[in-house]
Motif scaffolding. Structure first.
Motif, PDB file in Angstrom:
ATOM      1  N   ASN A   1       8.814  -2.057  13.643  1.00 37.57           N
ATOM      2  CA  ASN A   1       8.467  -2.560  12.747  1.00 37.57           C
ATOM      3  C   ASN A   1       6.753  -2.370  12.314  1.00 37.57           C
ATOM      4  O   ASN A   1       6.250  -2.767  12.063  1.00 37.57           O
ATOM      5  CB  ASN A   1       7.717  -4.318  12.686  1.00 37.57           C
ATOM      6  N   TYR A   2       6.753  -0.739  13.287  1.00 38.17           N
ATOM      7  CA  TYR A   2       5.711  -0.034  12.927  1.00 38.17           C
ATOM      8  C   TYR A   2       5.890  -0.072  11.499  1.00 38.17           C
ATOM      9  O   TYR A   2       4.432   0.306  10.753  1.00 38.17           O
ATOM     10  CB  TYR A   2       5.566   0.929  13.675  1.00 38.17           C
ATOM     11  N   TRP A   3       6.806   0.055  10.236  1.00 36.74           N
ATOM     12  CA  TRP A   3       6.852   0.603   9.009  1.00 36.74           C
ATOM     13  C   TRP A   3       6.210  -0.631   8.655  1.00 36.74           C
ATOM     14  O   TRP A   3       5.283  -0.700   7.654  1.00 36.74           O
ATOM     15  CB  TRP A   3       7.811   0.976   8.804  1.00 36.74           C
ATOM     16  N   LEU A   4       6.250  -2.007   8.800  1.00 37.96           N
ATOM     17  CA  LEU A   4       5.946  -3.230   7.812  1.00 37.96           C
ATOM     18  C   LEU A   4       4.513  -2.692   8.546  1.00 37.96           C
ATOM     19  O   LEU A   4       3.622  -3.247   7.298  1.00 37.96           O
ATOM     20  CB  LEU A   4       6.964  -4.446   8.615  1.00 37.96           C
ATOM     21  N   ARG A   5       4.258  -3.041   9.479  1.00 39.41           N
ATOM     22  CA  ARG A   5       2.791  -2.687   9.512  1.00 39.41           C
ATOM     23  C   ARG A   5       1.962  -1.320   9.050  1.00 39.41           C
ATOM     24  O   ARG A   5       0.853  -1.682   8.581  1.00 39.41           O
ATOM     25  CB  ARG A   5       2.309  -2.837  11.360  1.00 39.41           C
ATOM     26  N   LEU A   6       2.254  -0.767   8.690  1.00 34.73           N
ATOM     27  CA  LEU A   6       2.086   0.746   7.918  1.00 34.73           C
ATOM     28  C   LEU A   6       1.693  -0.049   6.215  1.00 34.73           C
ATOM     29  O   LEU A   6       1.213   0.961   5.521  1.00 34.73           O
ATOM     30  CB  LEU A   6       3.289   1.733   8.145  1.00 34.73           C
ATOM     31  N   LEU A   7       3.076  -1.013   5.553  1.00 26.68           N
ATOM     32  CA  LEU A   7       2.750  -1.199   4.258  1.00 26.68           C
ATOM     33  C   LEU A   7       2.082  -2.272   4.171  1.00 26.68           C
ATOM     34  O   LEU A   7       0.725  -1.675   3.434  1.00 26.68           O
ATOM     35  CB  LEU A   7       3.997  -1.767   3.970  1.00 26.68           C
ATOM     36  N   ILE A   8       1.622  -2.207   4.742  1.00 29.44           N
ATOM     37  CA  ILE A   8       0.703  -3.870   4.827  1.00 29.44           C
ATOM     38  C   ILE A   8      -1.363  -3.261   4.606  1.00 29.44           C
ATOM     39  O   ILE A   8      -1.881  -2.573   4.093  1.00 29.44           O
ATOM     40  CB  ILE A   8       0.906  -5.288   6.245  1.00 29.44           C
ATOM     41  N   ARG A   9      -0.813  -1.751   5.921  1.00 31.13           N
ATOM     42  CA  ARG A   9      -2.233  -1.331   5.929  1.00 31.13           C
ATOM     43  C   ARG A   9      -2.104  -0.737   4.637  1.00 31.13           C
ATOM     44  O   ARG A   9      -3.322  -0.605   4.020  1.00 31.13           O
ATOM     45  CB  ARG A   9      -2.147  -0.230   7.074  1.00 31.13           C
ATOM     46  N   GLU A  10      -1.229   0.276   4.237  1.00 28.99           N
ATOM     47  CA  GLU A  10      -1.575   0.905   3.390  1.00 28.99           C
ATOM     48  C   GLU A  10      -1.925   0.740   2.083  1.00 28.99           C
ATOM     49  O   GLU A  10      -2.789   0.956   1.271  1.00 28.99           O
ATOM     50  CB  GLU A  10      -0.398   2.155   3.427  1.00 28.99           C
ATOM     51  N   TRP A  11      -1.573  -0.751   1.520  1.00 29.43           N
ATOM     52  CA  TRP A  11      -1.690  -1.449   0.768  1.00 29.43           C
ATOM     53  C   TRP A  11      -3.159  -2.310   1.093  1.00 29.43           C
ATOM     54  O   TRP A  11      -3.598  -2.196  -0.530  1.00 29.43           O
ATOM     55  CB  TRP A  11      -0.129  -2.483  -0.098  1.00 29.43           C
ATOM     56  N   ALA A  12      -3.259  -2.821   1.609  1.00 27.30           N
ATOM     57  CA  ALA A  12      -4.612  -3.559   1.588  1.00 27.30           C
ATOM     58  C   ALA A  12      -6.164  -1.713   0.948  1.00 27.30           C
ATOM     59  O   ALA A  12      -6.835  -2.766  -0.200  1.00 27.30           O
ATOM     60  CB  ALA A  12      -4.982  -3.833   3.583  1.00 27.30           C
ATOM     61  N   GLN A  13      -5.047  -1.008   1.838  1.00 26.28           N
ATOM     62  CA  GLN A  13      -6.495   0.266   1.768  1.00 26.28           C
ATOM     63  C   GLN A  13      -6.581   0.398   0.399  1.00 26.28           C
ATOM     64  O   GLN A  13      -7.687   0.200  -0.474  1.00 26.28           O
ATOM     65  CB  GLN A  13      -6.436   1.055   2.672  1.00 26.28           C
ATOM     66  N   PHE A  14      -5.218   0.791  -0.059  1.00 22.03           N
ATOM     67  CA  PHE A  14      -5.208   0.998  -1.975  1.00 22.03           C
ATOM     68  C   PHE A  14      -5.925  -0.276  -2.662  1.00 22.03           C
ATOM     69  O   PHE A  14      -6.685   0.224  -3.606  1.00 22.03           O
ATOM     70  CB  PHE A  14      -3.934   0.606  -2.197  1.00 22.03           C
ATOM     71  N   CYS A  15      -5.413  -1.437  -2.471  1.00 30.24           N
ATOM     72  CA  CYS A  15      -6.357  -1.850  -2.803  1.00 30.24           C
ATOM     73  C   CYS A  15      -7.529  -2.854  -3.006  1.00 30.24           C
ATOM     74  O   CYS A  15      -8.391  -2.724  -3.832  1.00 30.24           O
ATOM     75  CB  CYS A  15      -5.566  -3.689  -2.991  1.00 30.24           C
ATOM     76  N   ILE A  16      -8.415  -2.288  -1.887  1.00 26.65           N
ATOM     77  CA  ILE A  16      -9.815  -2.333  -1.858  1.00 26.65           C
ATOM     78  C   ILE A  16     -10.501  -1.391  -2.787  1.00 26.65           C
ATOM     79  O   ILE A  16     -11.375  -1.738  -3.017  1.00 26.65           O
ATOM     80  CB  ILE A  16      -9.773  -2.472   0.027  1.00 26.65           C
ATOM     81  N   PHE A  17      -9.796   0.043  -2.301  1.00 21.99           N
ATOM     82  CA  PHE A  17     -10.850   0.888  -2.753  1.00 21.99           C
ATOM     83  C   PHE A  17     -10.168   0.997  -4.498  1.00 21.99           C
ATOM     84  O   PHE A  17     -11.716   1.773  -5.292  1.00 21.99           O
ATOM     85  CB  PHE A  17      -9.830   2.440  -2.077  1.00 21.99           C
ATOM     86  N   LEU A  18      -9.169   0.379  -4.819  1.00 25.36           N
ATOM     87  CA  LEU A  18      -9.059   0.259  -6.156  1.00 25.36           C
ATOM     88  C   LEU A  18      -9.700  -0.620  -7.147  1.00 25.36           C
ATOM     89  O   LEU A  18     -10.550  -0.494  -7.864  1.00 25.36           O
ATOM     90  CB  LEU A  18      -7.506   0.110  -6.409  1.00 25.36           C
ATOM     91  N   TYR A  19     -10.450  -1.263  -5.899  1.00 27.80           N
ATOM     92  CA  TYR A  19     -11.382  -2.720  -6.778  1.00 27.80           C
ATOM     93  C   TYR A  19     -12.689  -1.915  -6.777  1.00 27.80           C
ATOM     94  O   TYR A  19     -13.220  -2.336  -7.232  1.00 27.80           O
ATOM     95  CB  TYR A  19     -11.565  -3.995  -5.916  1.00 27.80           C
ATOM     96  N   ILE A  20     -13.516  -1.634  -5.758  1.00 30.53           N
ATOM     97  CA  ILE A  20     -14.644  -0.598  -5.382  1.00 30.53           C
ATOM     98  C   ILE A  20     -14.598  -0.063  -6.341  1.00 30.53           C
ATOM     99  O   ILE A  20     -15.766   0.391  -7.053  1.00 30.53           O
ATOM    100  CB  ILE A  20     -14.627  -0.052  -4.344  1.00 30.53           C
ATOM    101  N   GLY A  21     -13.600   1.120  -6.463  1.00 30.35           N
ATOM    102  CA  GLY A  21     -13.077   2.881  -7.686  1.00 30.35           C
ATOM    103  C   GLY A  21     -13.373   1.998  -8.809  1.00 30.35           C
ATOM    104  O   GLY A  21     -14.656   2.651  -9.834  1.00 30.35           O
ATOM    105  N   TRP A  22     -12.766   0.928  -9.185  1.00 28.75           N
ATOM    106  CA  TRP A  22     -13.018   0.218 -10.531  1.00 28.75           C
ATOM    107  C   TRP A  22     -14.862  -0.666 -11.213  1.00 28.75           C
ATOM    108  O   TRP A  22     -15.034  -0.438 -12.484  1.00 28.75           O
ATOM    109  CB  TRP A  22     -12.181  -0.634 -10.707  1.00 28.75           C
ATOM    110  N   THR A  23     -15.041  -1.148 -10.203  1.00 30.34           N
ATOM    111  CA  THR A  23     -16.027  -1.664 -10.574  1.00 30.34           C
ATOM    112  C   THR A  23     -17.280  -0.285 -10.750  1.00 30.34           C
ATOM    113  O   THR A  23     -18.311  -1.415 -11.277  1.00 30.34           O
ATOM    114  CB  THR A  23     -16.828  -1.929  -8.764  1.00 30.34           C
ATOM    115  N   PHE A  24     -16.834   0.713  -9.461  1.00 30.64           N
ATOM    116  CA  PHE A  24     -18.236   1.505  -9.721  1.00 30.64           C
ATOM    117  C   PHE A  24     -17.930   2.916 -10.956  1.00 30.64           C
ATOM    118  O   PHE A  24     -18.398   3.638 -10.700  1.00 30.64           O
ATOM    119  CB  PHE A  24     -18.974   2.569  -8.430  1.00 30.64           C
ATOM    120  N   ARG A  25     -16.705   2.791 -11.182  1.00 33.96           N
ATOM    121  CA  ARG A  25     -16.533   3.569 -12.700  1.00 33.96           C
ATOM    122  C   ARG A  25     -16.744   4.135 -13.909  1.00 33.96           C
ATOM    123  O   ARG A  25     -18.388   3.803 -13.951  1.00 33.96           O
ATOM    124  CB  ARG A  25     -14.931   3.942 -12.876  1.00 33.96           C
TER     125      ARG A  25
END
Length: 319
Positions: free
Chosen positions: A226-250
């Protein structure tokens, strides 16, 4: 240097990784291009370099995902697992995390939000924390003994510094908003309130980052299952966080006078000086003289008491 392996030599649980990395590569590449284009198109709204600093983070992430996809695609379809490509994934992953935390530190200091540039002490502190974070992360990824403890200590210090400076900036902005409401200085209200909302959103995002990092490093499961599942969750979390911060300070059309800020953050908490306006015809403006006022030139700071009791006078040319 390359090491050839047959398809049976690669754990079958990793078979989902190429398509997974390709999917996130597409998402991050699109985000990086959109961020860069938006920053370039709206560069006239803000003359600071914060957005360009933040734009480097998704570019590094896209490079890491590119190398990861090429590595696993080569392993499964060409039966070649490149040692140098895996090393590139390792280096870009460390650079991505380091650039992320340095960006968080810059925002928490109020860089290009509450002050035009950081003081010498703030620059040295940010650079030192970034370098130590990079070195400890390299040691942790290389499985060097005791570096896991050093990395946890570095995380604790970095998060403390980030939340401490966020709290300081929020306190200053709250004080300024109270002064604006008491003195009815509405000219600066929208700009100060926009900065306050930015820091509140950033504070919430950093709380999520702290919890996510805690969960990641508490998960001691290193198995390939299930490494791919842990990777999927981690990558989605990173993307959502940076999307939120990037949209705030765009880069965007901010409130009027948003770019009005001191060059350096004052050592003591200061309030916004009262703003007065006056009307005069062209003849009176041409003959306007004052020994204490210099139009377009900062007042000298030879007298500290006068500096504390100074006022801001804005003279607008008639339209």
């Amino acid at each position: 240097m390359e090491e050839s392996q047959g398809i049976n030599g690669v754990d079958d649980s990793y078979r989902h990784l190429p398509i997974l990395y390709l999917t996130f590569l597409t998402i991050w590449s699109f985000s990086a291009c959109s961020w860069t284009v938006n920053t370039f198109k709206n560069r006239h709204f803000q003359t600071n370099s914060l957005q360009w600093t933040l734009a480097s983070v998704p570019l590094i992430k896209a490079l890491q995902l590119t190398l990861s996809f090429l590595f696993w695609h080569s392993c499964f379809h060409h039966h070649i697992c490149s040692l140098w490509m895996s090393f590139g994934v390792y280096v870009t992953g460390v650079l991505f995390q380091t650039a992320s935390f340095v960006s968080f530190l810059l925002i928490s200091h109020g860089y290009c939000i509450t002050c035009e540039r950081l003081s010498l002490t703030e620059r040295r502190t940010t650079a030192s924390l970034g370098c130590v974070f990079y070195l400890t992360l390299v040691g942790y990824r290389a499985s060097v003994p005791y570096f896991a403890v050093l990395l946890i200590l570095n995380y604790m210090i970095s998060f403390y510094v980030i939340f401490h400076h966020i709290s300081q900036n929020l306190a200053v902005l709250r004080e300024q908003l109270s002064f604006i409401e008491d003195e009815n200085v509405q000219a600066m209200h929208d700009a100060v309130y926009a900065k306050y909302i930015m820091f509140k959103k950033f504070q919430g995002a950093m709380q999520i980052v702290a919890m996510a990092e805690t969960v990641i490093y508490m998960n001691m499961d290193k198995s390939s299952q299930n490494y791919w599942l842990r990777l999927l969750i981690r990558e989605w979390a990173q993307f959502c966080i940076f999307l939120y911060i990037g949209w705030t300070f765009r880069s965007q059309d901010m409130a009027p006078r948003f770019s009005v800020m001191p060059t350096l953050k004052p050592k003591e908490n200061t309030i916004i000086p009262p703003i007065y306006s006056m009307e005069m015809d062209a003849k009176s403006f041409k003959e306007f003289r004052s020994q204490e006022w210099n139009i377009g030139v900062p007042m000298p700071y030879s007298n500290y008491e006068k500096q504390k009791d100074s006022v801001l006078v804005i003279i607008q040319h008639p339209r």
